[in-house]
Scaffold this motif. Structure first.
Motif, PDB file in Angstrom:
ATOM      1  N   ASP A 159       0.871  -1.170   0.000  1.00 62.36           N
ATOM      2  CA  ASP A 159       0.000   0.000   0.000  1.00 62.36           C
ATOM      3  C   ASP A 159       0.909   1.220   0.000  1.00 62.36           C
ATOM      4  OD1 ASP A 159      -2.486  -1.273   0.010  1.00 62.36           O
ATOM      5  OD2 ASP A 159      -2.466  -1.490   2.187  1.00 62.36           O
ATOM      6  N   THR A 160       0.453   2.299  -0.609  1.00 58.90           N
ATOM      7  CA  THR A 160       1.314   3.476  -0.753  1.00 58.90           C
ATOM      8  C   THR A 160       0.552   4.763  -0.525  1.00 58.90           C
ATOM      9  OG1 THR A 160       0.920   3.581  -3.149  1.00 58.90           O
ATOM     10  CG2 THR A 160       2.859   2.350  -2.415  1.00 58.90           C
ATOM     11  N   GLU A 161       1.282   5.775  -0.136  1.00 61.29           N
ATOM     12  CA  GLU A 161       0.766   7.137  -0.006  1.00 61.29           C
ATOM     13  C   GLU A 161       1.620   8.053  -0.876  1.00 61.29           C
ATOM     14  OE1 GLU A 161      -1.772  10.142   1.730  1.00 61.29           O
ATOM     15  OE2 GLU A 161      -1.840   7.971   1.896  1.00 61.29           O
ATOM     16  N   LEU A 162       0.985   8.738  -1.808  1.00 68.85           N
ATOM     17  CA  LEU A 162       1.698   9.683  -2.665  1.00 68.85           C
ATOM     18  C   LEU A 162       2.051  10.931  -1.861  1.00 68.85           C
ATOM     19  CD1 LEU A 162       2.725  10.731  -5.383  1.00 68.85           C
ATOM     20  CD2 LEU A 162       0.382  11.445  -5.897  1.00 68.85           C
ATOM     21  N   ALA A 278       2.004   2.020  14.872  1.00 70.72           N
ATOM     22  CA  ALA A 278       3.174   2.863  14.650  1.00 70.72           C
ATOM     23  C   ALA A 278       3.326   3.201  13.163  1.00 70.72           C
ATOM     24  CB  ALA A 278       4.432   2.164  15.166  1.00 70.72           C
ATOM     25  N   VAL A 279       3.085   2.213  12.288  1.00 69.61           N
ATOM     26  CA  VAL A 279       3.132   2.475  10.850  1.00 69.61           C
ATOM     27  C   VAL A 279       2.046   3.475  10.468  1.00 69.61           C
ATOM     28  CG1 VAL A 279       2.735   1.450   8.572  1.00 69.61           C
ATOM     29  CG2 VAL A 279       4.212   0.283  10.208  1.00 69.61           C
ATOM     30  N   ALA A 280       0.840   3.274  10.987  1.00 71.13           N
ATOM     31  CA  ALA A 280      -0.257   4.193  10.666  1.00 71.13           C
ATOM     32  C   ALA A 280       0.075   5.615  11.099  1.00 71.13           C
ATOM     33  CB  ALA A 280      -1.537   3.718  11.349  1.00 71.13           C
ATOM     34  N   ALA A 281       0.696   5.756  12.273  1.00 68.76           N
ATOM     35  CA  ALA A 281       1.059   7.084  12.761  1.00 68.76           C
ATOM     36  C   ALA A 281       2.088   7.733  11.850  1.00 68.76           C
ATOM     37  CB  ALA A 281       1.599   6.976  14.183  1.00 68.76           C
ATOM     38  N   PHE A 282       3.051   6.956  11.368  1.00 65.14           N
ATOM     39  CA  PHE A 282       4.079   7.511  10.482  1.00 65.14           C
ATOM     40  C   PHE A 282       3.455   7.949   9.157  1.00 65.14           C
ATOM     41  CE2 PHE A 282       7.737   7.751   7.741  1.00 65.14           C
ATOM     42  CZ  PHE A 282       8.752   8.174   8.576  1.00 65.14           C
ATOM     43  N   VAL A 283       2.522   7.154   8.656  1.00 65.72           N
ATOM     44  CA  VAL A 283       1.853   7.531   7.408  1.00 65.72           C
ATOM     45  C   VAL A 283       1.031   8.796   7.607  1.00 65.72           C
ATOM     46  CG1 VAL A 283       0.216   6.796   5.639  1.00 65.72           C
ATOM     47  CG2 VAL A 283       1.838   5.149   6.580  1.00 65.72           C
ATOM     48  N   ARG A 284       0.342   8.901   8.741  1.00 67.95           N
ATOM     49  CA  ARG A 284      -0.430  10.120   9.015  1.00 67.95           C
ATOM     50  C   ARG A 284       0.470  11.346   9.011  1.00 67.95           C
ATOM     51  NH1 ARG A 284      -3.221   6.815  12.874  1.00 67.95           N
ATOM     52  NH2 ARG A 284      -1.879   7.559  14.569  1.00 67.95           N
ATOM     53  N   ALA A 285       1.602  11.257   9.701  1.00 64.65           N
ATOM     54  CA  ALA A 285       2.525  12.390   9.760  1.00 64.65           C
ATOM     55  C   ALA A 285       3.061  12.728   8.378  1.00 64.65           C
ATOM     56  CB  ALA A 285       3.672  12.073  10.718  1.00 64.65           C
ATOM     57  N   SER A 286       3.379  11.706   7.603  1.00 61.03           N
ATOM     58  CA  SER A 286       3.926  11.931   6.260  1.00 61.03           C
ATOM     59  C   SER A 286       2.897  12.599   5.359  1.00 61.03           C
ATOM     60  CB  SER A 286       4.364  10.600   5.651  1.00 61.03           C
ATOM     61  OG  SER A 286       5.345   9.972   6.450  1.00 61.03           O
ATOM     62  N   ALA A 287       1.658  12.131   5.432  1.00 57.00           N
ATOM     63  CA  ALA A 287       0.604  12.726   4.607  1.00 57.00           C
ATOM     64  C   ALA A 287       0.359  14.177   4.997  1.00 57.00           C
ATOM     65  CB  ALA A 287      -0.678  11.906   4.748  1.00 57.00           C
TER      66      ALA A 287
END
Length: 307
Positions: A159-162, A278-287
């Motif tokens: 899964d990816t976040e642009l 922890a992964v979800a939190a990192f993705v939230r911060a990145s987005a």
């Protein structure tokens, strides 16, 4: 038929990669006869030949080619399961994030402070790797998240976040015939020595070939950004790269916009079906740092139900 055992997959991969039973047996630390019998039993159970054997050579059948690719995926998944379970069981959990040098386009320095404020944050270790190594490291469980780049990296299984879309520039030695141009098109670089680097599709302008191949038009295979910049500065290569390369460009190279080069995307990637807070939190911060960039994958990135 019963599902093949991991041991059998390992045996087949060794033979398929070596294309020689003797070398495969030596690699596996076993005698050749039991290895040959194991492969024969596997073929009988599957009902299809995986290898063509002659007195002079061993080669893969069409079924063998497909099975080899699937074996790699299966063995990577097994290794990933072990590594991720081991990390999850540690008294002090940590998140491993991989990027090649400059591959985060400068976003990490802004992501980290925001991530640390999240109640689900854990300690982060940033792993800096060579060109083309991020996706394999994520796929086999050595890391939890990776900064990848489309269209170059293989995103299957992730899964990816642009996070960022970038135009591209030609990186040239300062005394290059095109160095003073305000902009270029790809045709201007025809005939120039361009690099190749590991990973399918992960090549510069006109680049083709993977690890161990010669670069296009006489260019060389490169495995890290420092090597690439040295080759460019010496006039042995030119490369078309994302415009974020300007941030760390050497003084003896120049970056010229390439008007018709396709845009590239910086993506944050993680394995499908991940349920790590922890992964979800990192993705939230990145987005958030990226300004809510469009989602490029199929995953529910920041769902509060992750656990």
């Amino acid at each position: 038929m019963d599902a093949p055992e991991t041991r059998e997959l390992t045996y087949f991969v060794a033979v398929a990669e070596e294309l020689h039973f003797g070398r495969a047996a030596e690699r596996l630390g076993m005698a050749q006869p039991p290895l040959s019998r194991a492969i024969q039993r596997l073929e009988r159970r599957m009902g299809v030949p995986l290898l063509e054997r002659t007195s002079r050579a061993v080669s893969l059948t069409p079924a063998g080619v497909v099975f080899l690719a699937e074996c790699h995926k299966a063995l990577d998944a097994v290794n990933a399961a072990v590594r991720r379970a081991q990390r999850a069981g540690r008294a002090q959990p940590r998140l491993l994030v991989v990027t090649k040098p400059g591959g985060d386009a400068g976003l990490l320095t802004r992501i980290m402070p925001l991530y640390r404020r999240d109640p689900d944050a854990v300690e982060v270790e940033v792993v800096v790797c060579g060109i083309g190594e991020q996706a394999p490291m994520l796929r086999d469980g050595r890391v939890d998240l990776a900064f990848l780049h489309a269209p170059h990296d293989d995103l299957s299984g992730f899964d990816t976040e642009l996070l960022l879309t970038q135009d591209q520039v030609a990186v040239l030695p300062r005394d290059h015939r095109l160095a003073d141009r305000a902009a270029l098109v790809l045709a201007d670089l025809a005939g120039e020595p361009t690099p190749s680097w590991p990973g399918p599709g992960a090549n510069g302008a006109g680049g083709a070939g993977g690890a161990g191949s010669a670069g296009v038009n006489g260019g060389l295979v490169v495995r890290d950004g420092g090597q690439l910049m040295q080759l460019i500065a010496l006039g042995q290569a030119v490369a078309v790269l994302p415009e974020s390369v300007r941030r760390n460009a050497r003084s003896d190279v120049v970056c010229v916009p390439v008007l018709d080069a396709p845009s590239t995307m910086v993506l944050l990637a993680w394995p499908e079906r991940t349920r790590s807070r922890a992964v979800a939190a990192f993705v939230r911060a990145s987005a958030e740092v990226a300004g809510g960039g469009a989602r490029a994958g199929g995953g529910a990135v920041v769902e509060p139900g992750w656990g």
